[in-house]
Motif scaffolding. Structure first.
Motif, short mmCIF file in Angstrom:
data_model
loop_
_atom_site.label_atom_id
_atom_site.label_comp_id
_atom_site.label_asym_id
_atom_site.label_seq_id
_atom_site.Cartn_x
_atom_site.Cartn_y
_atom_site.Cartn_z
N LYS A 267 0.85 -1.19 0.00
CA LYS A 267 0.00 0.00 0.00
C LYS A 267 0.89 1.24 0.00
CE LYS A 267 -3.72 0.28 2.41
NZ LYS A 267 -4.68 0.38 3.53
N ARG A 312 -4.52 8.37 -5.97
CA ARG A 312 -4.70 7.14 -5.19
C ARG A 312 -4.52 7.36 -3.69
NH1 ARG A 312 -4.69 2.40 -8.19
NH2 ARG A 312 -5.25 2.95 -10.34
N LYS A 314 -6.46 8.41 -1.33
CA LYS A 314 -7.55 7.97 -0.48
C LYS A 314 -8.04 6.57 -0.83
CE LYS A 314 -7.79 11.78 1.91
NZ LYS A 314 -7.45 11.81 3.36
N ASP A 315 -7.34 5.89 -1.71
CA ASP A 315 -7.74 4.55 -2.12
C ASP A 315 -7.53 3.57 -0.97
OD1 ASP A 315 -7.72 1.88 -3.31
OD2 ASP A 315 -7.66 2.90 -5.24
N GLU A 316 -8.61 2.95 -0.49
CA GLU A 316 -8.52 2.04 0.67
C GLU A 316 -7.70 0.79 0.36
OE1 GLU A 316 -9.41 2.39 3.72
OE2 GLU A 316 -10.33 4.36 3.53
N ASN A 320 -4.04 5.36 1.08
CA ASN A 320 -4.43 5.62 2.47
C ASN A 320 -3.27 5.38 3.45
OD1 ASN A 320 -6.41 6.61 4.17
ND2 ASN A 320 -7.12 4.57 4.76
#
Length: 661
Positions: A267, A312, A314-316, A320
């Motif tokens: 991530k 990206r 805020k992309d869970e 993030n």
């Protein structure tokens, strides 16, 4: 009694001994001196005992007649023994190789700059421990050699030392603060030294800790283990830019897994290759027989990792993560402190025998680079105190990482003809431009040009033309100025960014210069900056009119320039007005800079005092011309006529006075 048989036997015995001795010294193909006995100095050492033993060598192919060019494959062993009463943390040694050695392998150690084997080490090399980075004392281990000593078996190639001479290093020493090493003792194929603690060295201990203190560097990378399981763990990698002029754009980070690890998920960043085949057909597939490898992020031994784009953040699923998703941009602190960090998280799977929660080894051989940015050299990871972060729940408490390692990377000065940007010089008193140096940023193709010829002087308008379209202008200018035209012509500079520094005026109280940036790349540079170092003229800097300028006196008299709001993009190269016939046009920004002479008495602009000694673009040190523009003939003749005109006027006045009398 007849003495003939006795003398005959004595002669035969002597002859056989000489033959045996001669064969023992036959080094035509191999050289294998016996390892020296353990030196008595080891027992008398109260510190860190280092030794180096040359073991053997064999002649390599090709076999050549020139002894200095003959290559030999050698084997040697170095050892580091903690014979003192203080634990040695993060040991590092220097071996002063001196015979054009190429180190092919080294057990229990890695090169401190992260280079891969084989590596040229002819000027000496630094080695650090892996996986055993610390050496305990004999007292706390009951003389367990496996914990207090490490042996480094080395193989490599050396040149030019013909047997029976032995290719020994110049020296061997410990490179650690708080220790001092005398000259090494050499004997035949062995050398050793006892490094002792320096009584004058004052150790700064802010608090008691069993880990090494965090080191200062241009770029700091922290490898934090934030969750540990038996077969896998979660890690967070944080990159922080600490240099006032350092910068990275579209960074790529790579390392080498040393114990078969692979990245299962990630991530805040991504790997360039997502292919589970190395896992499926390798040791991981043999052990994890029931694991689904289809979602695995990367199975390469040397993964290449890049930052995610801002959309990206805020992309869970993939984002993030604090400080992630900035498109690989790390700005210097002087520009924006909030954009000096990058971070990402990953889940790492391990292989036997490391299947317990505490068996965690960070990857080695870290490297990071960007686009048109400085080159960084990274050291080996060192164990540091666990990173503390605020509790995510918002309570007034902190959370510690399970384990933390630090990798320090420092900016290296570009080698000749390997920069990424270059500078040209021009001045109002000379109508020729001194262009960027030939092959300033390398020459990939030299079939039709001369990489060693001096670059040809140019008219000022040629700076706006790509190098491939300058030939006609350069030849015409050479003809007009009665300059020679080399054959073949010099190669281009091949730089993505070039900067022109033009001294535009010189008057009694001050002078002005104009700086112009040219972007020959297709991509744009967002939040660009340039910086200049001025030797004599720095105290006189007054103002820059189209950029934002900042003085940095503590950084060798540097002036820092960046775009004003709305001018922070240095656009890329675009097509001309007529794409079929007009050359491409570079992205361009420029500004006038004013200087006062009040604080710089004696400054001589015409003699070159108005030119910078160093120029940086986005942290990269640019290649500078080796000469300054000279005063043109017209300028010199104007100056030389002044005394003549003065004498003529005075003579006229005197003659007039005589005539009147």
């Amino acid at each position: 009694m007849s003495w003939a048989p006795f003398f005959l036997s004595l002669f035969f015995f002597s002859f056989t001994c000489q033959v045996h001795q001669c064969r023992a010294q036959d080094y035509d193909d191999t050289d294998a001196p016996k390892k020296a006995a353990l030196p008595a100095a080891q027992d008398n050492c109260d510190g860190i005992f280092l030794s180096y033993d040359f073991i053997s060598r064999v002649k390599e192919y090709p076999h050549v007649k020139n002894a200095s060019a003959q290559a030999w494959a050698f084997k040697s062993m170095a050892s580091v023994l903690n014979a003192g009463n203080v634990e040695l943390k993060g040991w590092e040694i220097f071996i002063g190789f001196q015979h054009k050695e190429i180190l092919v392998s080294a057990s229990n150690a890695v090169l401190v700059d992260g280079d891969d084997f084989p590596a040229p080490v002819g000027n000496g090399t630094h080695l650090v421990g892996y996986p055993q980075t610390d050496l305990k004392t004999s007292i706390e281990t009951a003389n367990d050699l496996s914990q207090i000593q490490v042996q480094i078996e080395m193989t490599g190639t050396q040149f030019g030392v013909k047997p029976p001479a032995i290719p020994m290093p110049k020296t061997i020493k410990l490179v650690m603060d708080g220790y001092k090493c005398p000259a090494a003792t050499k004997k035949s194929s062995s050398m050793h030294v006892c490094c002792v603690r320096d009584p004058k060295f004052k150790v700064k201990k802010p608090k008691a800790t069993k880990f090494l203190p965090r080191q200062a560097g241009d770029l700091s990378i922290i490898y934090d283990v934030i969750q540990a399981n038996e077969a896998n763990y979660f890690a967070q990698v944080t990159i922080e830019n600490n240099h006032p002029l350092g910068r990275l754009d579209h960074w790529n980070l790579t390392w080498e897994w040393m114990r078969g690890e692979f990245i299962y998920s990630m991530k805040g960043a991504y790997t360039h290759l997502k292919d589970p085949s190395d896992c499926i057909y390798g040791a991981a597939g043999q052990y994890y027989t029931s694991l689904d490898f289809s979602p695995v992020m990367n199975c390469e031994k040397k993964p290449i990792i890049s930052d995610l784009p801002p959309d990206r953040i805020k992309d869970e699923k993939v984002g993030n993560v604090p400080n992630c998703c900035r498109n690989g941009t790390l700005l210097p602190t002087i520009m924006d402190k909030s954009k000096t960090k990058a971070a990402f998280q990953m889940q790492v799977f391990k292989l036997p025998p490391d299947l317990n929660r505490t068996a965690i080894y960070p990857p080695q051989k870290w490297k990071i680079n960007g686009i048109l940015n400085p080159d960084y050299k990274c050291g080996a990871p060192i164990r540091v105190s666990p990173t503390e972060t605020p509790d995510p729940s918002g309570l007034a408490s902190t959370t510690e990482a399970i384990a933390s390692w630090q990798v320090v990377c420092n900016i290296t000065k570009p080698k000749r003809k390997s920069s990424h940007c270059c500078v040209s010089f021009s001045a109002f008193y000379n109508d020729s431009v001194i262009p960027c140096n030939t092959c300033a940023c390398g020459c990939p193709n030299t079939d039709t040009c001369n990489p060693n010829a001096r670059s040809m002087l140019l008219p000022s308008e040629a700076l706006l033309v790509p190098f491939d379209n300058r030939t006609a202008k350069a030849k015409a200018w050479a003809t007009m100025k009665h300059l020679g035209v080399p054959n073949p012509l010099p190669c281009g500079d091949n730089c993505g960014v070039s900067i022109n520094w033009h001294v535009s005026a010189d008057y009694r109280k001050g002078w002005t210069a104009r700086i112009t940036l040219f972007n020959w790349e297709d991509n744009n540079f967002e939040d660009w900056f340039t910086a200049i170092q001025m030797n004599k003229a720095y105290p006189g800097y007054e103002n820059v009119y189209s950029f934002n300028g900042t003085r940095i006196p503590e950084l060798n008299n540097t002036i820092f320039f960046q775009g004003l709001p709305g001018l922070t993009y240095l656009m890329g190269e675009t097509n001309g007005t007529d794409p079929k016939h007009s050359p491409r046009v570079p992205g361009k920004q420029q500004s006038v800079i004013s200087f006062s002479k009040k604080k710089t008495p004696g400054i001589n602009i015409v003699r070159g005092d108005g030119f910078p000694s160093k120029v940086y673009f986005n942290g990269e040190e640019c290649d500078l011309p080796t000469v300054f523009p000279k005063a043109s003939d017209a300028h010199r003749s104007l100056v030389s006529l002044l005394p003549i005109l003065f004498l003529t006027a005075m003579t006229f006045v005197l003659l007039t006075n005589l005539h009147l009398h």
